[in-house]
Design a protein around this motif. Structure first.
Motif, PDB file in Angstrom:
ATOM      1  N   TYR A 173      -7.873  69.438  42.216  1.00 12.22           N
ATOM      2  CA  TYR A 173      -6.817  68.587  41.681  1.00 12.22           C
ATOM      3  C   TYR A 173      -5.468  69.169  42.057  1.00 12.22           C
ATOM      4  O   TYR A 173      -5.330  70.378  42.222  1.00 12.22           O
ATOM      5  CB  TYR A 173      -6.931  68.479  40.157  1.00 12.22           C
ATOM      6  N   ARG A 174      -4.493  68.314  42.177  1.00 11.45           N
ATOM      7  CA  ARG A 174      -3.124  68.741  42.438  1.00 11.45           C
ATOM      8  C   ARG A 174      -2.247  68.086  41.395  1.00 11.45           C
ATOM      9  O   ARG A 174      -2.261  66.868  41.250  1.00 11.45           O
ATOM     10  CB  ARG A 174      -2.680  68.317  43.832  1.00 11.45           C
ATOM     11  N   SER A 201      -3.249  64.197  40.977  1.00  9.75           N
ATOM     12  CA  SER A 201      -4.138  63.532  41.921  1.00  9.75           C
ATOM     13  C   SER A 201      -5.339  64.415  42.215  1.00  9.75           C
ATOM     14  O   SER A 201      -5.296  65.627  42.038  1.00  9.75           O
ATOM     15  CB  SER A 201      -3.393  63.192  43.220  1.00  9.75           C
ATOM     16  N   VAL A 216      -8.098  65.926  44.905  1.00 10.70           N
ATOM     17  CA  VAL A 216      -8.191  66.285  46.310  1.00 10.70           C
ATOM     18  C   VAL A 216      -9.632  66.015  46.729  1.00 10.70           C
ATOM     19  O   VAL A 216     -10.578  66.511  46.107  1.00 10.70           O
ATOM     20  CB  VAL A 216      -7.810  67.763  46.547  1.00 10.70           C
ATOM     21  N   GLU A 256      -5.336  63.529  49.252  1.00  6.97           N
ATOM     22  CA  GLU A 256      -5.057  63.341  47.830  1.00  6.97           C
ATOM     23  C   GLU A 256      -5.302  61.894  47.453  1.00  6.97           C
ATOM     24  O   GLU A 256      -4.926  60.980  48.183  1.00  6.97           O
ATOM     25  CB  GLU A 256      -3.610  63.718  47.525  1.00  6.97           C
ATOM     26  N   GLU A 279      -4.549  59.337  44.399  1.00  6.02           N
ATOM     27  CA  GLU A 279      -3.856  59.079  43.136  1.00  6.02           C
ATOM     28  C   GLU A 279      -4.559  57.938  42.439  1.00  6.02           C
ATOM     29  O   GLU A 279      -4.642  56.839  42.950  1.00  6.02           O
ATOM     30  CB  GLU A 279      -2.402  58.724  43.391  1.00  6.02           C
TER      31      GLU A 279
END
Length: 138
Positions: free
Chosen positions: A44-45, A52, A54, A68, A70
Motif C-alpha cells: 500500500y502507498r 492506494s 500497489v 498503484e 486507487e
C-alpha cells in the motif's frame, strides 16, 4: 448583495460528477483498449490525502510492473491477494484492478447519486435565490 450560497452545493456536485466521469472514462478506455492479466497486491502507498494499493503484474513481454490502484476497496484487500488487472498496453503503469473478491461498485454509485443530489439542491436553491425574487418583484 448577490446570493452565492447555491454555488456551494452546485460546485460540490459538479466536482463529484467530474471525478466519477474521469473514473468511468478511464474504465471505458481499459474495457476497449486495455489488456488483462493476473496480478498480486503487494502493498500500500499512503500520502496525507490519498491511499492506494500497489499491484504487481507481468506484461506479455516479461516486464514486471508495480502499479498503484486507487480504489475504495483497498481496506478490504490483503497483501498477497490475487486480482485481475486491466492496463494500458502503451503505459502499463496506468492500471486498474477490475476483478477481486472484495471489489465493489457501491461507492461509485453513491458518489454519482450524491453528486446529482447536490447539483439538484443547488439548482433549487439557485432558483429560489435568483429567479423567484425577480418574478415576485414584477
Amino acid at each position: 448583495m448577490a446570493y452565492v450560497y447555491p454555488l456551494l452545493p452546485i460546485g460540490a456536485g459538479l466536482v463529484m460528477l467530474w471525478f466519477l466521469g474521469r473514473h468511468l472514462r478511464f474504465s471505458a478506455f481499459l474495457a476497449v483498449y486495455g489488456a488483462r492479466t493476473e496480478g498480486e497486491v503487494v502493498g500500500y502507498r499512503e500520502t496525507a490525502t490519498s491511499a492506494s494499493m500497489v499491484v504487481r503484474f507481468t506484461t506479455p513481454d516479461g516486464r514486471e510492473i508495480h502499479a498503484e490502484h486507487e480504489n475504495t476497496g483497498w481496506t478490504a484487500s490483503r497483501s498477497g491477494d490475487i486480482v485481475t488487472v486491466s492496463y494500458d498496453p502503451a503505459d502499463p503503469e496506468r492500471a486498474r484492478i477490475v476483478a477481486a473478491p472484495w471489489l465493489s461498485n457501491w461507492v461509485l454509485i453513491m458518489i454519482g447519486w450524491l453528486g446529482f443530489l447536490l447539483l439538484g439542491i443547488g439548482l433549487v436553491l439557485g432558483y429560489l435565490a435568483w429567479v423567484a425574487p425577480a418574478l415576485g418583484a414584477g
